[in-house]
Design an enzyme around this catalytic site. Structure first.
Site, PDB file in Angstrom:
ATOM      1  CD  GLU A 227      -5.692  16.064 -18.183  1.00 58.40           C
ATOM      2  OE1 GLU A 227      -6.374  15.743 -19.177  1.00 58.40           O
ATOM      3  OE2 GLU A 227      -5.768  17.188 -17.657  1.00 58.40           O
ATOM      4  CB  CYS A 261      -5.822   9.687 -24.409  1.00 57.28           C
ATOM      5  SG  CYS A 261      -4.948  11.251 -24.204  1.00 57.28           S
TER       6      CYS A 261
END
Length: 513
Positions: A227, A261
């Site tokens: 991720e 993110c």
């Protein structure tokens, strides 16, 4: 008056203890106790109440590490995880149950073989968490691992030491420590963990570190979930609601001080809209921070001085014009929410992922140009956002790949704990959240069961072979194509018959209405 919470000083796990920690987790999996639904459910229930009981310590740790407001910490960490526990408990029996395979997956000829998919845990997994959401992004994958029946070793980020110590205390005091444990430390401890054999590694963090972990995992053929992040674009066309676009995108860069993110790195906007969009940004800023961002109790800080300097350098090196914000204070690791108007894809604001409360505005002449720029800057970002007409938004989705996408908002696709989330290409591999978290740590094992009485039905497979019997078998198991050698669909009698019957049905329905 709030009770003062005491958090112990950060202490790294002894490196020579790490092999035994990993071995204990592997040994616990070999007892098969984690395969029992009762064990999984009990651990998830205990985790739920541990999160509830440890809420003061978690909030205090996030305040200490990130200057995070209790509101954000509750919304994005504690309550998120509690909801995740309850969701998984509600659906676990259904997720873990064998799935029967029937037609069309299994031809009718073989239906007597009891084909099914058995859900089995992968084994012992390593979960490495990041610093930006140091509790949620470590424990959410763990919830999936527990639900799937795996044992796990957790490695919190050393950049959020208070959170790392609280998580370690929570796990050690509330969960089964033979199956779930925590290793604290930095690079040496992570290297020691990577020297162990795992059945899967789940990593959340930067692409640079993800590359190192993937290379190491490849040595032992260990599957990896990554991720990561990406230089995420936002598209704004003339059909957008500019005040809403500005407000929502600014929110995306103020939550956790932009250390998200999924937030936008740059905004691609029709050049005629730029002055109005900037004014809308300034108004949204005033609404969120009437006394200025620095005075707000709701704005977090950059995690440490090294990352502060990294974000500040992007602002120092830009050749663009700061049109909102721009203030910094090194003593507090404070960076004001900042927008920079740029005119080159090679500007520092465009070339790096900010992972902070700053973003660039890049004027374009058309959506064509915007898509060309976005695909040049980063072909596979984690997120993308589009503010425009339905047709324009659909075009953005069609012509650009991303891990996920949100239309007319900032990263809502990753804000719900029950829908799959993950990257693609350079922004990551694999997905989790909701059922995807269970699937992430599960091996889907196909099982067939041939009854003893079926010997005559399958005798065609034995030597000596008989082509006439094979032809007979194929008559029952094979279908004829409905297309010719040029790929053109052949519309035979069956097609026209079904069409006529369909029209007849519609006509009858219309008469009734």
């Amino acid at each position: 008056m709030a009770t003062k919470v005491s958090i112990p000083e950060f202490e790294a796990t002894a490196i020579d203890a790490i092999p035994q920690i990993a071995n204990t987790a592997r040994g616990a999996f070999r007892t098969h106790k984690t395969k029992k639904l009762q064990w999984r459910q009990m651990q998830l229930r205990k985790l739920y109440w541990a999160l509830d009981d440890y809420q003061p310590q978690i909030l205090a740790a996030l305040k200490q590490d990130l200057h995070r407001s209790d509101f954000e910490s509750l919304l994005t960490e504690v309550e998120w995880l509690k909801k995740d526990c309850l969701f998984m408990l509600e659906h676990l029996e259904k997720y873990a149950k064998d799935e029967k395979l029937r037609s069309p997956d299994v031809p009718f000829t073989y239906s007597f073989m009891n084909f099914r998919i058995r859900k089995e845990p992968l084994g012992t997994v390593l979960i490495i968490g990041p610093y930006n959401f140091p509790v949620q992004l470590l424990l959410a994958p763990m919830i999936g691992a527990i639900a799937a029946g795996c044992t796990a070793v957790l490695k919190p980020s050393e950049l959020t030491p208070a959170c790392a110590m609280v998580v370690k205390d929570l796990v050690e005091k509330r969960l089964d420590n033979t199956a779930i444990s925590v290793v604290n430390g930095g690079i040496p401890e992570t290297n020691a963990l990577m020297n162990e054999k795992w059945d899967k590694i789940f990593f959340t963090g930067s692409a640079a570190v993800g590359t190192i972990i993937t290379k190491k995992a490849a040595e032992t053929l260990t599957p990896v979930v990554l991720e990561l992040g990406g230089k995420n674009p936002a598209f704004i066309t003339k059909n957008a609601n500019l005040p809403l676009a500005a407000k929502r995108l600014l929110w995306g860069k103020t939550l956790n001080s932009g250390q998200v993110c999924m937030s936008q790195n740059y905004v691609l906007i029709d050049k005629d809209l730029v002055p109005t969009f900037i004014e809308c940004l300034k108004q949204a800023y005033k609404d969120m921070f009437p006394n200025g961002a620095k005075a707000s109790p709701d704005l977090a800080r950059i995690v440490n001085q090294r990352h502060f300097q990294r974000v500040k350098k992007m602002l120092d090196d830009t050749k663009g014009k700061i049109v909102m914000g721009g203030a910094v204070d090194e003593s507090e690791n404070y960076i004001e929410p900042t927008a920079v108007l740029v005119d080159s894809v090679h500007d520092s604001m465009m070339e790096e992922e900010s992972f902070g409360p700053i973003f660039s505005i890049y004027p374009v002449n058309s959506l064509d140009e915007a898509l060309n720029v976005a695909n040049l800057v980063h072909r596979t970002p984690l997120s993308l956002f589009s503010f425009g007409s339905k047709a324009e938004n659909q075009r953005v989705l069609n012509e650009m790949t991303s891990g996920g996408a949100t239309l007319n908002d900032a990263y809502f696709h990753g804000s719900i704990n029950t829908v799959p989330f993950g990257g693609v290409g350079d922004s990551g591999w694999g997905a989790y959240h909701g059922k995807a978290s269970f699937d992430c740590f599960t091996h889907f094992r196909t099982i067939s069961e041939t009854p003893l009485w079926a010997e005559k039905l399958i005798a065609v497979r034995y030597i000596p072979y008989d082509l006439s019997k094979l032809k007979l078998l194929n008559r029952f198991t094979s279908k004829k194509p409905n297309f010719d050698r040029n790929g053109k669909v052949v519309k035979g009698f069956g097609y026209w018959a079904s069409l006529v019957c369909g029209l007849g049905g519609k006509s009858a329905k219309g008469d009734d209405e």
